[in-house]
Scaffold this motif. Structure first.
Motif, PDB file in Angstrom:
ATOM      1  N   SER A 142     -25.825  30.116  19.616  1.00  0.00           N
ATOM      2  CA  SER A 142     -26.363  29.424  20.792  1.00  0.00           C
ATOM      3  C   SER A 142     -25.301  28.568  21.474  1.00  0.00           C
ATOM      4  CB  SER A 142     -27.545  28.542  20.380  1.00  0.00           C
ATOM      5  OG  SER A 142     -28.501  29.301  19.672  1.00  0.00           O
ATOM      6  N   ALA A 143     -24.043  28.985  21.344  1.00  0.00           N
ATOM      7  CA  ALA A 143     -22.948  28.193  21.921  1.00  0.00           C
ATOM      8  C   ALA A 143     -23.191  27.946  23.407  1.00  0.00           C
ATOM      9  CB  ALA A 143     -21.632  28.928  21.724  1.00  0.00           C
ATOM     10  N   CYS A 144     -23.078  26.688  23.796  1.00  0.00           N
ATOM     11  CA  CYS A 144     -23.313  26.347  25.204  1.00  0.00           C
ATOM     12  C   CYS A 144     -22.117  25.604  25.793  1.00  0.00           C
ATOM     13  CB  CYS A 144     -24.579  25.507  25.339  1.00  0.00           C
ATOM     14  SG  CYS A 144     -24.474  23.933  24.473  1.00  0.00           S
ATOM     15  N   GLY A 145     -21.046  25.442  25.011  1.00  0.00           N
ATOM     16  CA  GLY A 145     -19.854  24.789  25.562  1.00  0.00           C
ATOM     17  C   GLY A 145     -19.904  23.284  25.410  1.00  0.00           C
ATOM     18  N   SER A 146     -19.702  22.616  26.522  1.00  0.00           N
ATOM     19  CA  SER A 146     -19.659  21.150  26.502  1.00  0.00           C
ATOM     20  C   SER A 146     -20.993  20.560  26.055  1.00  0.00           C
ATOM     21  CB  SER A 146     -19.328  20.642  27.903  1.00  0.00           C
ATOM     22  OG  SER A 146     -19.378  19.233  27.943  1.00  0.00           O
ATOM     23  N   LEU A 147     -20.905  19.413  25.357  1.00  0.00           N
ATOM     24  CA  LEU A 147     -22.113  18.648  25.008  1.00  0.00           C
ATOM     25  C   LEU A 147     -22.084  17.280  25.708  1.00  0.00           C
ATOM     26  CD1 LEU A 147     -22.341  19.425  21.155  1.00  0.00           C
ATOM     27  CD2 LEU A 147     -23.694  20.441  23.002  1.00  0.00           C
ATOM     28  N   GLY A 148     -21.376  17.237  26.829  1.00  0.00           N
ATOM     29  CA  GLY A 148     -21.063  15.967  27.490  1.00  0.00           C
ATOM     30  C   GLY A 148     -22.233  15.041  27.772  1.00  0.00           C
ATOM     31  N   TYR A 149     -23.399  15.569  28.075  1.00  0.00           N
ATOM     32  CA  TYR A 149     -24.504  14.691  28.494  1.00  0.00           C
ATOM     33  C   TYR A 149     -25.164  13.931  27.347  1.00  0.00           C
ATOM     34  CZ  TYR A 149     -24.086  16.453  33.183  1.00  0.00           C
ATOM     35  OH  TYR A 149     -23.590  16.746  34.430  1.00  0.00           O
ATOM     36  N   ILE A 150     -24.977  14.405  26.091  1.00  0.00           N
ATOM     37  CA  ILE A 150     -25.626  13.705  24.974  1.00  0.00           C
ATOM     38  C   ILE A 150     -24.654  12.710  24.320  1.00  0.00           C
ATOM     39  CG2 ILE A 150     -25.061  15.397  23.153  1.00  0.00           C
ATOM     40  CD1 ILE A 150     -28.500  13.694  23.518  1.00  0.00           C
ATOM     41  N   LEU A 151     -23.391  12.741  24.701  1.00  0.00           N
ATOM     42  CA  LEU A 151     -22.408  11.887  24.020  1.00  0.00           C
ATOM     43  C   LEU A 151     -22.693  10.390  24.188  1.00  0.00           C
ATOM     44  CD1 LEU A 151     -19.126  13.969  24.593  1.00  0.00           C
ATOM     45  CD2 LEU A 151     -20.754  14.074  22.704  1.00  0.00           C
ATOM     46  N   PRO A 152     -23.103   9.910  25.384  1.00  0.00           N
ATOM     47  CA  PRO A 152     -23.445   8.478  25.481  1.00  0.00           C
ATOM     48  C   PRO A 152     -24.655   8.123  24.620  1.00  0.00           C
ATOM     49  CG  PRO A 152     -23.183   9.457  27.667  1.00  0.00           C
ATOM     50  CD  PRO A 152     -23.183  10.590  26.690  1.00  0.00           C
ATOM     51  N   ASP A 153     -25.612   9.028  24.523  1.00  0.00           N
ATOM     52  CA  ASP A 153     -26.806   8.784  23.706  1.00  0.00           C
ATOM     53  C   ASP A 153     -26.407   8.612  22.242  1.00  0.00           C
ATOM     54  OD1 ASP A 153     -27.208  10.435  26.048  1.00  0.00           O
ATOM     55  OD2 ASP A 153     -29.324  10.597  25.497  1.00  0.00           O
ATOM     56  N   VAL A 154     -25.555   9.538  21.798  1.00  0.00           N
ATOM     57  CA  VAL A 154     -25.118   9.532  20.403  1.00  0.00           C
ATOM     58  C   VAL A 154     -24.384   8.234  20.078  1.00  0.00           C
ATOM     59  CG1 VAL A 154     -23.455  10.634  18.849  1.00  0.00           C
ATOM     60  CG2 VAL A 154     -25.046  12.044  20.169  1.00  0.00           C
ATOM     61  N   GLU A 155     -23.646   7.742  21.065  1.00  0.00           N
ATOM     62  CA  GLU A 155     -22.865   6.523  20.850  1.00  0.00           C
ATOM     63  C   GLU A 155     -23.767   5.301  20.697  1.00  0.00           C
ATOM     64  OE1 GLU A 155     -19.681   6.327  23.688  1.00  0.00           O
ATOM     65  OE2 GLU A 155     -19.349   4.211  23.247  1.00  0.00           O
ATOM     66  N   HIS A 156     -24.865   5.286  21.437  1.00  0.00           N
ATOM     67  CA  HIS A 156     -25.664   4.056  21.491  1.00  0.00           C
ATOM     68  C   HIS A 156     -27.011   4.120  20.776  1.00  0.00           C
ATOM     69  CE1 HIS A 156     -22.947   2.026  24.291  1.00  0.00           C
ATOM     70  NE2 HIS A 156     -22.810   3.198  24.891  1.00  0.00           N
ATOM     71  N   ALA A 157     -27.467   5.326  20.400  1.00  0.00           N
ATOM     72  CA  ALA A 157     -28.802   5.431  19.801  1.00  0.00           C
ATOM     73  C   ALA A 157     -28.841   4.789  18.424  1.00  0.00           C
ATOM     74  CB  ALA A 157     -29.186   6.910  19.693  1.00  0.00           C
ATOM     75  N   ALA A 158     -30.029   4.310  18.053  1.00  0.00           N
ATOM     76  CA  ALA A 158     -30.191   3.740  16.708  1.00  0.00           C
ATOM     77  C   ALA A 158     -30.007   4.838  15.654  1.00  0.00           C
ATOM     78  CB  ALA A 158     -31.558   3.078  16.584  1.00  0.00           C
ATOM     79  N   LYS A 159     -30.587   5.999  15.899  1.00  0.00           N
ATOM     80  CA  LYS A 159     -30.469   7.121  14.960  1.00  0.00           C
ATOM     81  C   LYS A 159     -30.149   8.400  15.731  1.00  0.00           C
ATOM     82  CE  LYS A 159     -31.789   5.091  11.096  1.00  0.00           C
ATOM     83  NZ  LYS A 159     -30.920   5.009   9.927  1.00  0.00           N
ATOM     84  N   VAL A 160     -29.426   9.299  15.066  1.00  0.00           N
ATOM     85  CA  VAL A 160     -29.101  10.581  15.683  1.00  0.00           C
ATOM     86  C   VAL A 160     -29.565  11.720  14.770  1.00  0.00           C
ATOM     87  CG1 VAL A 160     -27.241  12.108  16.450  1.00  0.00           C
ATOM     88  CG2 VAL A 160     -27.122   9.650  16.935  1.00  0.00           C
ATOM     89  N   VAL A 161     -30.360  12.608  15.343  1.00  0.00           N
ATOM     90  CA  VAL A 161     -30.834  13.789  14.607  1.00  0.00           C
ATOM     91  C   VAL A 161     -30.252  15.029  15.280  1.00  0.00           C
ATOM     92  CG1 VAL A 161     -32.849  15.203  14.031  1.00  0.00           C
ATOM     93  CG2 VAL A 161     -32.993  12.697  13.890  1.00  0.00           C
ATOM     94  N   ALA A 162     -29.603  15.879  14.507  1.00  0.00           N
ATOM     95  CA  ALA A 162     -29.088  17.134  15.055  1.00  0.00           C
ATOM     96  C   ALA A 162     -29.977  18.282  14.609  1.00  0.00           C
ATOM     97  CB  ALA A 162     -27.664  17.364  14.573  1.00  0.00           C
ATOM     98  N   VAL A 163     -30.323  19.146  15.562  1.00  0.00           N
ATOM     99  CA  VAL A 163     -31.085  20.352  15.234  1.00  0.00           C
ATOM    100  C   VAL A 163     -30.162  21.528  15.517  1.00  0.00           C
ATOM    101  CG1 VAL A 163     -33.153  21.705  15.730  1.00  0.00           C
ATOM    102  CG2 VAL A 163     -33.217  19.204  15.932  1.00  0.00           C
TER     103      VAL A 163
END
Lengths: 467, 281
Positions: A142-163
């Motif tokens: 399911s390669a989609c290339g860049s993940l740029g839009y979730i990077l700020p979320d990952v930086e600031h979220a209390a918890k990060v879940v990867a699916v």
């Protein structure tokens, strides 16, 4: 066994501390092929939580599945940059009590960074994960290339879940999200439908009108004087925008120029330009096709960037500020050059700013490309149904029937006229369109507010009303 | 004259396309009532073409209407619609003899007070038409040019149409010379291989080199390439501007013959320079 890896989504949500009224964030790199947001919300519903805020960078037709969760109270609020399809139509009809917060792609990381959009759990649709929990978007089915839009979320979220649907046996070399930001990982059969994630190939338009608009747009860039070595450029993947980039390529070859960077959603046409050496690099927040997925994986000149770096106005610097020119679309442009990309002429939600007002604000030359008449209606209106990009950030409207320059850009008017381009006033364009279409009856707005439109700096610039 | 440089055929029964007639970059549009329109749609197309001329007339574009041939029951109604709509030019298909031009010139004259302003072009697309090219070209009056129709011509000849166009070399030459002798425009046949852009560029460059005034087109995608082929180069434009400047200066100073870069500037040179500048507009 790594303690990060959990057997299912519900367990991961529980472990991450999911509770009523929390904010869950998602990203839209899987576009209309995304399975993850629906899967996670289904699990949340089964856990019995209520009152969630869904903060997703964009929502597509596939997210129609959220409508029942709105009705049942699982979802109480939505925060997004763009929405289209049945969910958007349902929001327009008033299915959600609380108005949707519409931000820009730069406004979203700004809100996350300053804490006005506080994320409890960020969910990453992760095309590839290794045993440590490092993530990238360039490997796996399911390669989609860049993940740029979730990077700020990952930086600031209390918890990060990867699916994910692909766990690499080897430790990743290409890492977009490091393991130390990832709390839990869940493996599922599929995180998305590759045909909906990115189209195999975005093809060049053969519509002669779109080509006429594109040719005019490139003529404006040429005449603006900005086309020189180091030229930085952004364009969308719409018909005229894409075609304009091929005319740009021809010009750059002819003039022997080497540009700086290409920005935005990336297509194979941009990839070809860096491969040919016409530009130094690509800064990529999102890949639009499989060629760009391959390129971001294999070509060091093709760099993944976060939405923060792309467009956050409160960052110390962001890419859009370095743009020389950007080509953008519009569903309406009004006599003050305000642009609507959020609602159609009936007031129904069909999109959102995305990076529109960010790039418009940053670029030295902001060109809106649109046909003068679309579906029997003039593109130029007296006042936009919804304002998403203020006229102060827009320099030129290019149609197939003429080019209108914002009157505050007297320098540009002189340059375009000197180049012999068909420059007219925006009022003249409107008159021209009305001669063809007649004057449409004004739309009647409903009373209820279903959306708030936030400019990138945090100011609310307009409201969206129920239809 | 720019009118002839790019002449784009558009089906007379397609409202969407006709509404865009002015936006495709062509110098002229040929609103077609003939081959592009099925017999059952002739009347609807006539109305649409007339309305296009009156209400949606493209700016800065010459409007040409191709009527049906004189051997059909449609041509009088076609002509009436085009004339009342105020077309700039009538294109008569299957023109084989100057008498055919006489017939439509008379019809235009009697059906419109303003008929004198309407020009005629002859579409020559048969062996007989080619052989009668001189007689047709010297019709005079409203006839402003001839257009070669190579598809029907080669079909009639039993020849295979190729991108290289060897099969139409004679027809091109004969029609071109007839037009030049009569002092009217010679417009080259459309290039029928729609997606062969390389072939198109070669074909258009060849026609421009031969001296054709321009080329007809069957696809809007061909406009740019053909325009480029018929557009003078930057050097030619610079040369032409200097010729005109030198000639004007000579006239001011009351000098007769002058030279530029060792070349005598006389009337034919000035004429050529003017036509270069006109093409470059």
């Amino acid at each position: 066994m790594n303690h990060k890896f959990l057997p299912d989504v519900a367990t991961a949500l529980r472990e991450a501390g999911l509770a009523d009224n929390m904010t869950l964030s998602f990203h839209h790199h899987m576009r209309n092929g995304d399975y993850v947001a629906n899967m996670v919300l289904e699990a949340a519903a089964q856990l019995g939580v209520k009152g969630l805020t869904i903060a997703m960078s964009s929502l597509f037709p596939v997210h129609e599945a959220m409508i029942p969760h709105i009705k049942s109270g699982v979802i109480a609020a939505i925060d997004t940059d763009y929405m289209s399809g049945p969910l958007a139509a349902a929001i327009s009809r008033g299915v959600l009590e609380k108005p949707v917060m519409f931000r820009s792609h730069g406004g979203r990381p700004r809100a996350i960074g300053e804490g006005s959009l506080k994320i409890d759990i960020a969910v990453v649709a992760a095309p590839c994960v290794d045993a440590y929990g490092n993530i990238n978007g360039v490997q796996g089915p399911s390669a989609c290339g860049s993940l740029g839009y979730i990077l700020p979320d990952v930086e600031h979220a209390a918890k990060v879940v990867a699916v994910t649907d692909f766990v690499s046996d080897e430790a990743l070399r290409h890492i977009s999200i490091p393991h130390n930001r990832v709390d839990h990982v869940v493996c599922v059969d599929r995180i998305g439908d590759p045909t909906g994630i990115v189209s195999g190939s975005i093809s060049m338009t053969r519509d002669p009108l779109a080509l006429a608009i594109a040719r005019n747009a490139q003529a404006v860039i040429r005449a603006s004087g900005l086309l020189r070595d180091g030229f930085n450029y952004q364009t969308g993947a719409g018909g005229a925008s894409l075609a304009a980039s091929t005319f740009l390529r021809d010009d750059m070859r002819k003039l022997g120029l080497k540009g700086g960077f290409l920005l935005g959603g990336i297509t194979k046409y941009m990839v070809e330009m860096i491969e040919e050496g016409l530009f130094e690099s690509i800064f990529d927040v999102q890949c639009f096709d499989l060629s760009s997925v391959r390129s971001i994986r294999d070509n060091a000149a093709h760099q993944e960037i976060s939405a923060d770096t792309y467009a956050n106005p409160k960052q110390k610097s962001c890419c859009v500020d370095f743009l020389d020119a950007v080509l953008l679309g519009a569903s309406e442009v009004d006599l003050e050059f305000n642009v609507n990309v959020l609602t159609d002429s009936n007031g129904v939600i069909i999109g959102g700013s995305g990076g529109h007002n960010d790039a418009a604000a940053g670029a030295d030359l902001t060109i809106i490309v649109a046909p003068l008449v679309r579906a029997r209606l003039p593109i130029v209106v007296e006042r936009c149904t919804t304002i998403t990009t203020p006229g102060k950030d827009v320099d030129v409207l290019v149609t197939e029937q003429g080019i209108a320059v914002n009157p505050r850009r007297t320098d540009l008017i002189d340059r375009l006229k000197a180049a012999g381009l068909p420059v007219c006033t925006i009022e003249e364009l409107r008159e021209k369109a009305l001669r063809i279409t007649g004057k449409p009856r004004p739309m009647e707005k409903g009373d209820r507010v279903v959306g708030l439109v936030e400019y990138r700096d945090g100011t609310i610039v307009d409201k969206v009303y129920a239809v | 004259m720019k009118t002839f440089r790019t002449m784009l055929f558009m089906p007379g029964n397609n409202p969407g396309m006709l509404a865009s007639a002015g936006n495709l970059g062509a110098d002229s549009v040929i609103l077609d009532l003939e081959d592009a329109v099925a017999p059952g749609e002739k009347d609807a197309a006539r109305i649409l073409v007339r309305r296009t001329l009156t209400d949606l007339r493209p700016e800065n574009v010459t409007c040409v209407v191709r009527i049906n041939g004189l051997d059909t029951p449609y041509w009088r109604d076609d002509l009436a619609a085009a004339v009342t709509g105020g077309t700039d030019v009538i294109l008569l298909p299957k023109c084989e003899h100057p008498d055919m031009l006489r017939e439509i010139a008379d019809f235009i004259g009697t059906s419109s007070r303003n008929g004198g302003a309407i020009k005629i072009m002859a579409l020559v697309e048969s062996a007989l038409g080619i052989e009668n090219a001189s007689a047709i070209a010297s019709f005079g009056g409203p006839l402003i040019g001839m257009l070669l129709g190579a598809e029907d011509l080669t079909a009639g000849m039993g020849a295979k149409r190729t991108p290289e166009g060897d099969e139409i070399a004679y027809a091109r030459g004969r029609m071109l010379m007839a037009c030049k002798a009569a002092g009217i425009a010679a417009v080259d046949t459309p290039f029928p291989f729609v997606t062969d852009m390389e072939g198109l560029a070669k074909d258009a460059a060849y026609a421009a080199q031969l001296g054709f005034s321009g080329k007809a087109l069957i696809s809007p995608h061909h406009v740019h390439a053909v325009k480029t082929a018929f557009m003078p180069t930057a050097e030619q434009i610079a040369w032409a501007s200097r010729v005109i400047e030198t000639a004007e200066a000579a006239e001011r100073d009351g000098k007769g013959a002058v030279s530029l870069d060792g070349m005598m500037i006389d009337l034919p040179i000035i004429k050529r320079a003017k036509s270069v500048l006109q093409m470059a507009e």
